[in-house]
Write an enzyme that holds these catalytic residues in place. Structure first.
Site, short mmCIF file in Angstrom:
data_model
loop_
_atom_site.label_atom_id
_atom_site.label_comp_id
_atom_site.label_asym_id
_atom_site.label_seq_id
_atom_site.Cartn_x
_atom_site.Cartn_y
_atom_site.Cartn_z
N ASP A 42 -6.63 -7.38 28.60
CA ASP A 42 -6.98 -7.57 27.02
C ASP A 42 -6.31 -6.65 26.24
OD1 ASP A 42 -9.29 -9.39 27.68
OD2 ASP A 42 -10.33 -7.48 28.43
N ASP A 49 -6.34 -5.63 22.44
CA ASP A 49 -7.31 -5.53 21.13
C ASP A 49 -6.09 -4.77 20.18
OD1 ASP A 49 -9.31 -6.50 22.59
OD2 ASP A 49 -10.18 -4.43 22.99
N ASP A 81 -15.17 5.77 20.99
CA ASP A 81 -16.00 6.60 21.80
C ASP A 81 -14.99 7.61 22.66
OD1 ASP A 81 -14.52 4.61 23.31
OD2 ASP A 81 -16.19 3.67 24.47
#
Length: 452
Positions: A71, A73, A150
């Site tokens: 992925d 992003d 995070d």
């Protein structure tokens, strides 16, 4: 230098003190050759339209350690609505986090607007009284966006205009030193989103990172907060944790940091009470097999995975019911239902997986049967192959299944007529007359609830 000491000489990065460090192209290994062409297309179009646009998060982290991200992003200062205006193949999704998805056939690129930690009243944020974020759509700057992520390893930005990596939290050094470190106060961040505890374990297992000491310290105490997470979200997190090729290390991480009782409470209790360690050996052997199948690009069914993860709980429930006097067949069904229902309160296991999982369990007792009709009936069962693989796996716990495994492995290779003749030639099992089981006198027992 120890991993935990690797940042003693670094600047004092903190949410209140984001410090930009630009790592030029000649000092890192992120290359456009390794980035999805569609992601590059989105980055360039956003830049050409006057917006800031960066590859961000796991893709940058994985490329830095030589991985191959699935992925890609993108983070930008364009709002979701502005992204949608630029791309006809864009759809806006999400309530908790409003995002733009730019669709290129089977590839979906997630484009997120920079978010801020502090709501000045112009955004859309809702927080649970315990500190958990329910909705977070407060937009901000790239600095704001970096410090609200995070882990430091996930707060790295690849800039398309000069091919540099931009770091505001010390994540570049943490990636080099293979450390998972939370940004901000760990307890506060876990209370915002308890699933971060699972993400810490999963990413550490995937990347062969250590969880930094201060990041790890609150996890055992805060593990019960996982009960507040949506069961559907925990199901998805379990699939990522156990079906991505690092299931063994993820399981060991759950044990090490006290998360197993919160995620799989009845399995944890069963493993603790199994003094021989046989159930744990079987579980780890099954997870090793899962990792090998993933490495070989072979499919792994979530039904089989959860049959494995919950097998210790099923065995414990079955023994308790039989000790209470319940007939074996009824006890098996009750144990399967009980374990499934109890686990659903934590992890939303869909019926399309829970029902096959139960079938795998319930077929185990039928492998001891040798009667011709029953052998052919079991061979024709749609769940036979999965159940047989599960039986083979049970050899890791006990050699007592070796004879059954050998028999059923052999019959699968026999032509039907040869197998029929072979089974007809077998002596009748003790206690049977003319091939039919001798009828047993019903044992009187109390109501079923007495065995619960």
């Amino acid at each position: 230098m120890e991993r935990g000491d690797a940042r003693k000489m670094q600047p004092d990065y903190s949410p209140a003190n984001p410090i930009l460090r630009v790592i030029p192209r000649d000092q890192h290994n992120v290359s456009r050759r390794d980035i999805s062409p569609n992601a590059l297309r989105v980055l360039y179009r956003l830049r050409d339209a006057g917006f800031g646009a960066y590859l961000v998060g796991g893709a940058v982290r994985d490329l830095l350690v030589g991985g191959h991200p699935k992925d890609f992003d993108i983070a930008t200062d364009a709002t979701p609505e502005q992204v949608k205006q630029l791309f006809r193949n864009c759809r806006l999704i999400g309530r908790r986090f409003r995002l733009a998805h730019v669709v290129f056939g089977r590839e979906i690129l997630e484009v997120a607007t920079f978010r801020a930690n502090v709501d000045d009243g112009s955004g859309d944020r809702e927080t649970h009284e315990g500190g958990r974020l329910l909705r977070d759509n407060v937009f901000g700057t790239i600095e704001d966006d970096a410090i609200r992520r995070d882990f430091t390893a996930n707060a790295l930005y690849y800039a398309i205009e000069d091919f540099s990596v931009r770091d505001y939290t010390g994540g570049f050094e943490d990636v080099q030193n293979r450390l998972m470190r939370l940004i901000g106060d760990p307890e506060t961040r876990y209370r915002e989103d308890p699933v971060r505890m699972l993400r810490a374990v999963r990413l550490a297992a995937k990347l062969d990172f250590e969880i930094e000491a201060a990041t790890a310290a609150p996890i055992p105490q805060l593990a019960p907060l996982l009960a507040e997470a949506a069961p559907a979200r925990l199901f998805e997190e379990c699939l990522k944790m156990f079906l991505s090729g690092h299931a063994v290390q993820s399981f060991l991480g759950l044990e090490r940091y006290g998360l197993l009782p919160a995620l799989l409470p009845e399995t944890a209790a069963a493993l603790k009470s199994n003094r021989s360690g046989a159930l744990r050996r079987m579980l780890l052997e099954g997870l090793r097999g899962t990792d090998q199948r993933v490495a070989n690009d072979e499919p792994v069914s979530p039904a089989f995975l959860f049959a494995l993860l919950l097998w210790p709980a099923y065995c414990r429930a079955l023994m308790a019911l039989q000790a209470g006097g319940m007939h074996a067949v009824e006890a098996e069904r009750r144990a399967a239902d009980r374990v499934t229902v109890h686990q659903l309160s934590t992890i939303a296991l869909p019926r399309r997986f829970s029902l096959p999982m139960q079938e795998i369990w319930l077929l185990q007792s039928r492998f001891s049967q040798r009667q011709r009709k029953r052998v052919f009936r079991l061979l024709a069962h749609p769940r036979f192959r999965a159940a047989f693989d599960f039986l083979s796996l049970r050899l890791a716990a006990s050699p007592e299944h070796a004879e059954d495994v050998a028999f059923w492995r052999d019959v699968q290779d026999q032509p039907g007529d040869v197998l029929a003749a072979q089974l007809d030639a077998q002596p009748e099992p003790a206690g049977e007359i003319d091939g039919e089981p001798r009828k047993r006198r019903r044992r009187r027992r109390g109501p079923a609830t007495a065995a619960e």
